[in-house]
Design a protein around this motif. Sequence first.
Motif, PDB file in Angstrom:
ATOM      1  N   ILE A 169       0.849  -1.195   0.000  1.00  0.00           N
ATOM      2  CA  ILE A 169       0.000   0.000   0.000  1.00  0.00           C
ATOM      3  C   ILE A 169       0.885   1.247   0.000  1.00  0.00           C
ATOM      4  O   ILE A 169       1.885   1.312   0.729  1.00  0.00           O
ATOM      5  CB  ILE A 169      -0.937   0.010   1.232  1.00  0.00           C
ATOM      6  N   LYS A 170       0.499   2.234  -0.780  1.00  0.00           N
ATOM      7  CA  LYS A 170       1.258   3.484  -0.895  1.00  0.00           C
ATOM      8  C   LYS A 170       0.536   4.605  -0.145  1.00  0.00           C
ATOM      9  O   LYS A 170      -0.654   4.845  -0.340  1.00  0.00           O
ATOM     10  CB  LYS A 170       1.404   3.862  -2.375  1.00  0.00           C
ATOM     11  N   LEU A 171       1.285   5.308   0.719  1.00  0.00           N
ATOM     12  CA  LEU A 171       0.782   6.483   1.430  1.00  0.00           C
ATOM     13  C   LEU A 171       1.380   7.741   0.820  1.00  0.00           C
ATOM     14  O   LEU A 171       2.516   7.720   0.325  1.00  0.00           O
ATOM     15  CB  LEU A 171       1.143   6.431   2.916  1.00  0.00           C
ATOM     16  N   MET A 172       0.667   8.841   0.891  1.00  0.00           N
ATOM     17  CA  MET A 172       1.167  10.149   0.462  1.00  0.00           C
ATOM     18  C   MET A 172       1.277  11.064   1.683  1.00  0.00           C
ATOM     19  O   MET A 172       0.292  11.244   2.412  1.00  0.00           O
ATOM     20  CB  MET A 172       0.227  10.786  -0.567  1.00  0.00           C
ATOM     21  N   HIS A 173       2.476  11.618   1.912  1.00  0.00           N
ATOM     22  CA  HIS A 173       2.649  12.514   3.062  1.00  0.00           C
ATOM     23  C   HIS A 173       3.490  13.703   2.597  1.00  0.00           C
ATOM     24  O   HIS A 173       4.696  13.771   2.838  1.00  0.00           O
ATOM     25  CB  HIS A 173       3.328  11.780   4.220  1.00  0.00           C
ATOM     26  N   GLU A 174       2.850  14.619   1.924  1.00  0.00           N
ATOM     27  CA  GLU A 174       3.544  15.718   1.261  1.00  0.00           C
ATOM     28  C   GLU A 174       2.937  17.058   1.640  1.00  0.00           C
ATOM     29  O   GLU A 174       1.782  17.348   1.332  1.00  0.00           O
ATOM     30  CB  GLU A 174       3.470  15.531  -0.263  1.00  0.00           C
ATOM     31  N   SER A 175       3.722  17.885   2.343  1.00  0.00           N
ATOM     32  CA  SER A 175       3.275  19.222   2.738  1.00  0.00           C
ATOM     33  C   SER A 175       3.690  20.289   1.731  1.00  0.00           C
ATOM     34  O   SER A 175       3.261  21.435   1.830  1.00  0.00           O
ATOM     35  CB  SER A 175       3.868  19.576   4.097  1.00  0.00           C
ATOM     36  N   GLY A 176       4.580  19.906   0.767  1.00  0.00           N
ATOM     37  CA  GLY A 176       5.061  20.869  -0.211  1.00  0.00           C
ATOM     38  C   GLY A 176       6.227  21.711   0.263  1.00  0.00           C
ATOM     39  O   GLY A 176       6.627  22.663  -0.408  1.00  0.00           O
ATOM     40  N   VAL A 206       4.385   1.752   1.951  1.00  0.00           N
ATOM     41  CA  VAL A 206       5.448   2.573   1.373  1.00  0.00           C
ATOM     42  C   VAL A 206       4.933   4.004   1.305  1.00  0.00           C
ATOM     43  O   VAL A 206       3.777   4.227   0.921  1.00  0.00           O
ATOM     44  CB  VAL A 206       5.814   2.086  -0.045  1.00  0.00           C
ATOM     45  N   ALA A 207       5.763   4.977   1.676  1.00  0.00           N
ATOM     46  CA  ALA A 207       5.271   6.354   1.768  1.00  0.00           C
ATOM     47  C   ALA A 207       6.056   7.326   0.908  1.00  0.00           C
ATOM     48  O   ALA A 207       7.279   7.241   0.797  1.00  0.00           O
ATOM     49  CB  ALA A 207       5.301   6.829   3.217  1.00  0.00           C
ATOM     50  N   HIS A 208       5.338   8.270   0.330  1.00  0.00           N
ATOM     51  CA  HIS A 208       5.924   9.414  -0.366  1.00  0.00           C
ATOM     52  C   HIS A 208       6.139  10.548   0.634  1.00  0.00           C
ATOM     53  O   HIS A 208       5.230  10.913   1.383  1.00  0.00           O
ATOM     54  CB  HIS A 208       4.974   9.894  -1.480  1.00  0.00           C
ATOM     55  N   ALA A 209       7.351  11.114   0.632  1.00  0.00           N
ATOM     56  CA  ALA A 209       7.659  12.333   1.390  1.00  0.00           C
ATOM     57  C   ALA A 209       8.936  12.916   0.787  1.00  0.00           C
ATOM     58  O   ALA A 209       9.857  12.160   0.464  1.00  0.00           O
ATOM     59  CB  ALA A 209       7.849  12.046   2.876  1.00  0.00           C
ATOM     60  N   THR A 210       9.005  14.233   0.633  1.00  0.00           N
ATOM     61  CA  THR A 210      10.203  14.843   0.034  1.00  0.00           C
ATOM     62  C   THR A 210      10.841  15.908   0.915  1.00  0.00           C
ATOM     63  O   THR A 210      11.809  16.539   0.512  1.00  0.00           O
ATOM     64  CB  THR A 210       9.887  15.454  -1.345  1.00  0.00           C
ATOM     65  N   SER A 211      10.306  16.107   2.124  1.00  0.00           N
ATOM     66  CA  SER A 211      10.935  17.030   3.070  1.00  0.00           C
ATOM     67  C   SER A 211      11.347  16.255   4.313  1.00  0.00           C
ATOM     68  O   SER A 211      10.805  15.181   4.605  1.00  0.00           O
ATOM     69  CB  SER A 211       9.988  18.173   3.461  1.00  0.00           C
ATOM     70  N   LEU A 212      12.301  16.789   5.051  1.00  0.00           N
ATOM     71  CA  LEU A 212      12.769  16.133   6.270  1.00  0.00           C
ATOM     72  C   LEU A 212      11.632  16.005   7.282  1.00  0.00           C
ATOM     73  O   LEU A 212      11.432  14.942   7.882  1.00  0.00           O
ATOM     74  CB  LEU A 212      13.933  16.920   6.864  1.00  0.00           C
ATOM     75  N   LYS A 213      10.864  17.077   7.471  1.00  0.00           N
ATOM     76  CA  LYS A 213       9.769  17.055   8.450  1.00  0.00           C
ATOM     77  C   LYS A 213       8.741  15.979   8.094  1.00  0.00           C
ATOM     78  O   LYS A 213       8.310  15.202   8.947  1.00  0.00           O
ATOM     79  CB  LYS A 213       9.095  18.423   8.506  1.00  0.00           C
ATOM     80  N   VAL A 223       5.615   3.197   8.710  1.00  0.00           N
ATOM     81  CA  VAL A 223       5.699   2.634   7.356  1.00  0.00           C
ATOM     82  C   VAL A 223       6.944   1.754   7.215  1.00  0.00           C
ATOM     83  O   VAL A 223       7.939   1.926   7.918  1.00  0.00           O
ATOM     84  CB  VAL A 223       5.728   3.747   6.286  1.00  0.00           C
ATOM     85  N   ASN A 224       6.885   0.820   6.273  1.00  0.00           N
ATOM     86  CA  ASN A 224       8.011  -0.090   6.034  1.00  0.00           C
ATOM     87  C   ASN A 224       9.133   0.551   5.236  1.00  0.00           C
ATOM     88  O   ASN A 224      10.294   0.129   5.340  1.00  0.00           O
ATOM     89  CB  ASN A 224       7.530  -1.334   5.294  1.00  0.00           C
ATOM     90  N   GLY A 225       8.798   1.551   4.414  1.00  0.00           N
ATOM     91  CA  GLY A 225       9.837   2.178   3.614  1.00  0.00           C
ATOM     92  C   GLY A 225       9.390   3.505   3.042  1.00  0.00           C
ATOM     93  O   GLY A 225       8.186   3.814   3.015  1.00  0.00           O
ATOM     94  N   LEU A 226      10.354   4.283   2.603  1.00  0.00           N
ATOM     95  CA  LEU A 226      10.112   5.581   1.974  1.00  0.00           C
ATOM     96  C   LEU A 226      10.367   5.494   0.481  1.00  0.00           C
ATOM     97  O   LEU A 226      11.379   4.932   0.047  1.00  0.00           O
ATOM     98  CB  LEU A 226      11.002   6.661   2.588  1.00  0.00           C
ATOM     99  N   ALA A 227       9.471   6.085  -0.288  1.00  0.00           N
ATOM    100  CA  ALA A 227       9.577   6.053  -1.743  1.00  0.00           C
ATOM    101  C   ALA A 227      10.387   7.210  -2.308  1.00  0.00           C
ATOM    102  O   ALA A 227      10.470   7.361  -3.538  1.00  0.00           O
ATOM    103  CB  ALA A 227       8.176   6.052  -2.360  1.00  0.00           C
ATOM    104  N   HIS A 228      10.950   8.042  -1.456  1.00  0.00           N
ATOM    105  CA  HIS A 228      11.883   9.112  -1.822  1.00  0.00           C
ATOM    106  C   HIS A 228      12.766   9.375  -0.605  1.00  0.00           C
ATOM    107  O   HIS A 228      12.420   8.996   0.513  1.00  0.00           O
ATOM    108  CB  HIS A 228      11.166  10.431  -2.161  1.00  0.00           C
ATOM    109  N   THR A 229      13.866  10.093  -0.830  1.00  0.00           N
ATOM    110  CA  THR A 229      14.507  10.775   0.277  1.00  0.00           C
ATOM    111  C   THR A 229      14.095  12.241   0.196  1.00  0.00           C
ATOM    112  O   THR A 229      13.282  12.618  -0.656  1.00  0.00           O
ATOM    113  CB  THR A 229      16.030  10.605   0.260  1.00  0.00           C
ATOM    114  N   PHE A 230      14.619  13.077   1.068  1.00  0.00           N
ATOM    115  CA  PHE A 230      14.213  14.483   1.122  1.00  0.00           C
ATOM    116  C   PHE A 230      15.291  15.370   0.512  1.00  0.00           C
ATOM    117  O   PHE A 230      16.466  15.000   0.451  1.00  0.00           O
ATOM    118  CB  PHE A 230      13.919  14.916   2.561  1.00  0.00           C
TER     119      PHE A 230
END
Length: 420
Positions: A169-176, A206-213, A223-230
């Motif tokens: 399953i893919k999660l989205m966690h993006e504040s921009g 698996v989660a999307h995130a592109t900022s450190l926060k 989550v088991n893993g991140l689909a990006h680094t920041f």
Amino acid sequence: MSSFILRDIRIFTGETVLENAYVHIVSGKIASLGPITTIPSTTSEKIYSKPNHTLLPGLIDCHVHVGSGASHALPQFLRFGVTTVCEMHSELEHVQARHKQTLLPNTARYKTAGQSATIENGWPIPVITAHDKSPETAADIATWPKLTDHDSVVAYLDWNIREMKPNYIKLMHESGLSMNMPLTKPSLTLQRTIVNEARSRGLLTVAHATSLKDTLEVLEAGVNGLAHTFCDQPPTKEVVDAYRKGNAWCNPTLATLGSLTGEGRELQEKFAHDGRVQHLLGKEDVQHVCECMGFAKEKGKVDFAYQSVRMLREAGIDILCGSDAAGPAIGTAFGLTMHHELSLFVHEIGMSPIEALTSATSKVASRFGFKDIGKIEQGYLADLLLVEGNPIDDIDKTLEIRGVWREGALCDRYEGVFEG
């Protein structure tokens, strides 16, 4: 060609290297492998001698998007030696189409998250609608989950599992934050609910995130893993601790982040115009790779991403290889961007070629729970990539492709070359 022998080759098994070796393929699986002195003497299969060639497990791209308008993606991935892809978000009709397509010859194997866990006006809806106002795209987005609470999460997961048969399953966690683009993101409570409900159904998250926060928050959700680094700031020890706490892995998508910040153009152009790949790409692909998304050019720096992966690697966090190649993601191309990513792992992160290749084969399979791919090992499916030269010494030799097999079937692009 589902049963044959390759001999006089170097084999990277996904874990170790065998010199002057052979592999025996029978009915699409690895029957045996080892030193050439141990080749089975009673065999009627065709034997191919390929000195100065290296055999690798087929690459596994653990982050792709092959939805609308991407019917050419699975064949193109296979031509580049990517025998399995992991879809990280697409709509029902496109997932169903790819499930059917992967049953055909000359296509990569397809794993999927189905539709990701999205919220009203959350990532990536505002970015998509800012650039694409077509009725077709609006209709696709209208089908996305708009999660709000426990009941909506349960309904989404039950529907996704029933209709799309997801592997994770893919999660989205993006504040921009990395893009200077304020966006609505799910609450940590909602993300924890998604993770816990997915886990209770036997599914990884698996989660999307592109900022450190955002990365720290979604790791806290379990989550088991991140689909990006920041890419919005330098890494801190806190992020290493967060990865360690949940034994999470990172798929950094460095090539795509270079496009996101606009700093990757020079290297993108180098890969797009590499003479070894021109017969594998269309003209539109070349143009697509040579442009940059640029969403994070004001706030993000690709070097922050490099720094984060170096720190995670040094701390023993598993790094997985995945491209984030997608039709809308300019700066990427199906298949090619995996080789770009491997090159970055070696030349920017400091991995050895073996470590990089492991991150694209056995390590992905292990972390995602794929039991019969990712290694050249007895009983495994014969998903194979043959390259001329030695990528164990020079990672960029992965583009010297001379043969690709999925379950022992040779990709038709290499029939003439291989027989020659």
